[in-house]
Design an enzyme around this catalytic site. Structure first.
Site, PDB file in Angstrom:
ATOM      1  N   ASP A  78     -67.824 -36.308   7.127  1.00 23.18           N
ATOM      2  CA  ASP A  78     -69.193 -36.597   6.734  1.00 23.18           C
ATOM      3  C   ASP A  78     -69.337 -36.180   5.274  1.00 23.18           C
ATOM      4  O   ASP A  78     -68.572 -35.348   4.773  1.00 23.18           O
ATOM      5  CB  ASP A  78     -70.149 -35.813   7.632  1.00 23.18           C
ATOM      6  CG  ASP A  78     -71.579 -35.847   7.147  1.00 23.18           C
ATOM      7  OD1 ASP A  78     -72.119 -36.949   6.962  1.00 23.18           O
ATOM      8  OD2 ASP A  78     -72.151 -34.761   6.929  1.00 23.18           O
ATOM      9  N   ASP A  80     -72.792 -35.667   3.168  1.00 19.56           N
ATOM     10  CA  ASP A  80     -73.892 -34.794   2.750  1.00 19.56           C
ATOM     11  C   ASP A  80     -73.842 -33.438   3.445  1.00 19.56           C
ATOM     12  O   ASP A  80     -73.879 -33.351   4.675  1.00 19.56           O
ATOM     13  CB  ASP A  80     -75.229 -35.463   3.037  1.00 19.56           C
ATOM     14  CG  ASP A  80     -75.438 -36.722   2.202  1.00 19.56           C
ATOM     15  OD1 ASP A  80     -74.671 -36.923   1.246  1.00 19.56           O
ATOM     16  OD2 ASP A  80     -76.366 -37.487   2.510  1.00 19.56           O
TER      17      ASP A  80
END
Length: 325
Positions: A78, A80
């Site tokens: 991922d 962020d």
């Protein structure tokens, strides 16, 4: 097939229709010192708890993982608050505002949406749609090549210094073992591709904005690559690349990515929010927390946001309230 050209990287025809996956009902997921006469005892207890937390979050290293030469393994990160401190779309929006792509009123709305999602953690469909449409309206009518060029500049201005060194080291360990490493994010695929390239990663899966003749139309191809859609993307990519998901690793900070993390044999919770931290501990997943503030770790607010970002969010909220009166 739509005449719209999908911008960004797609590994194969197997992934070409990821954006057209049927909309499905998102499963409801769980959403997020003492003082006094016994100060000395409280301090001692706090120290013991901190040491216990460190021990739980930093288990013994796995010397044989990643396994060198295992071509059926890969890693999925991922973006962020996992690879990058804060929201990549927020940093990208700052760069576009600096270049006069939109005005202060739109900036206040943009900032408020980012703070709202991060702090409140809401996935109200109306809020998600509002944020999506705001971002799309900003790029509508601009050329893909223009945004890619600007994205390179924005990376240097706002993003490069916000890469978590610890997560970067994890990604490098997979690369050193000869494995491919992919970003999997709801951020625009153009932004994700730039970040992946600058970090030396294999590539990126991200939300695809429609473009015709190299110009953004202001529409998405399918829906944002978020939650269960990430798991579908990883599953499709694994099939296209001949990967064994039980040999793969995935890394995320958010409980929204539990579907993706659950697909692989080596799930990691990085800078986890409270829900993911609880889930990881219950399932024996490994945790890594690179944030400096324990308060941030407890309540799931990214330390990268800092006082300035939160103050900016508050200011945006005030501006929005005034406009609504």
């Amino acid at each position: 097939m739509s005449p719209a050209r999908r911008s960004g990287w797609l590994p194969s025809a197997a992934l070409f229709d990821l954006g057209r996956l049927p909309r499905r009902r998102r499963p409801a997921t769980a959403r997020s010192v003492l003082a006094g006469e016994a100060a000395a005892e409280a301090a001692r207890k706090s120290s013991q708890e901190a040491e216990a937390a460190r021990s739980a979050e930093q288990p013994p290293a796995e010397p044989e993982f990643p396994v060198p030469g295992d071509t059926t393994a890969a890693a999925f990160f991922d973006l962020d608050n996992t690879v990058m401190q804060g929201a990549s779309l927020f940093h990208f929006g700052r760069g576009l505002y600096k270049r006069h792509f939109f005005h202060k009123r739109e900036l206040a709305r943009f900032i408020w949406q980012q703070i709202y999602f991060r702090v409140v953690g809401s996935e109200n469909p109306e809020h998600v749609a509002d944020a999506r449409n705001s971002a799309l309206s900003i790029v509508q009518g601009h050329r893909v090549s223009e945004l890619m060029s600007i994205g390179e500049e924005i990376y240097d201005e706002y993003m490069a210094e916000r890469i978590w060194p610890g997560t970067r080291a994890l990604a490098q360990a997979h690369l050193d073992a000869g494995q491919k490493v992919w970003l999997v994010t709801a951020a625009p695929v153009e932004t994700a591709t730039i970040i992946a390239r600058r970090l030396g990663l294999t590539g990126a899966l991200g939300t695809v904005a429609e473009s015709v003749g190299g110009v953004y139309t202001g529409k998405l191809v399918g829906e944002p690559l978020h939650g269960p859609a990430k798991a579908e993307a990883v599953r499709a990519l694994a099939a296209a690349e001949g990967l064994d998901l039980s040999h793969c690793a995935a890394y995320s900070d958010s409980a929204n990515d539990i579907p993706m993390l659950s697909l692989v044999g080596h799930p990691y919770a990085i800078n986890p929010d409270s829900r993911l931290r609880k889930h990881a501990r219950e399932n024996g997943w490994r945790l890594r927390d690179y944030r400096t503030g324990r308060k941030a770790a407890r309540i799931g607010i990214p330390a990268a946001a800092g006082v300035g970002a939160l103050a900016g969010g508050a200011a945006a909220a005030v501006a929005l309230q005034r406009r609504r009166r």
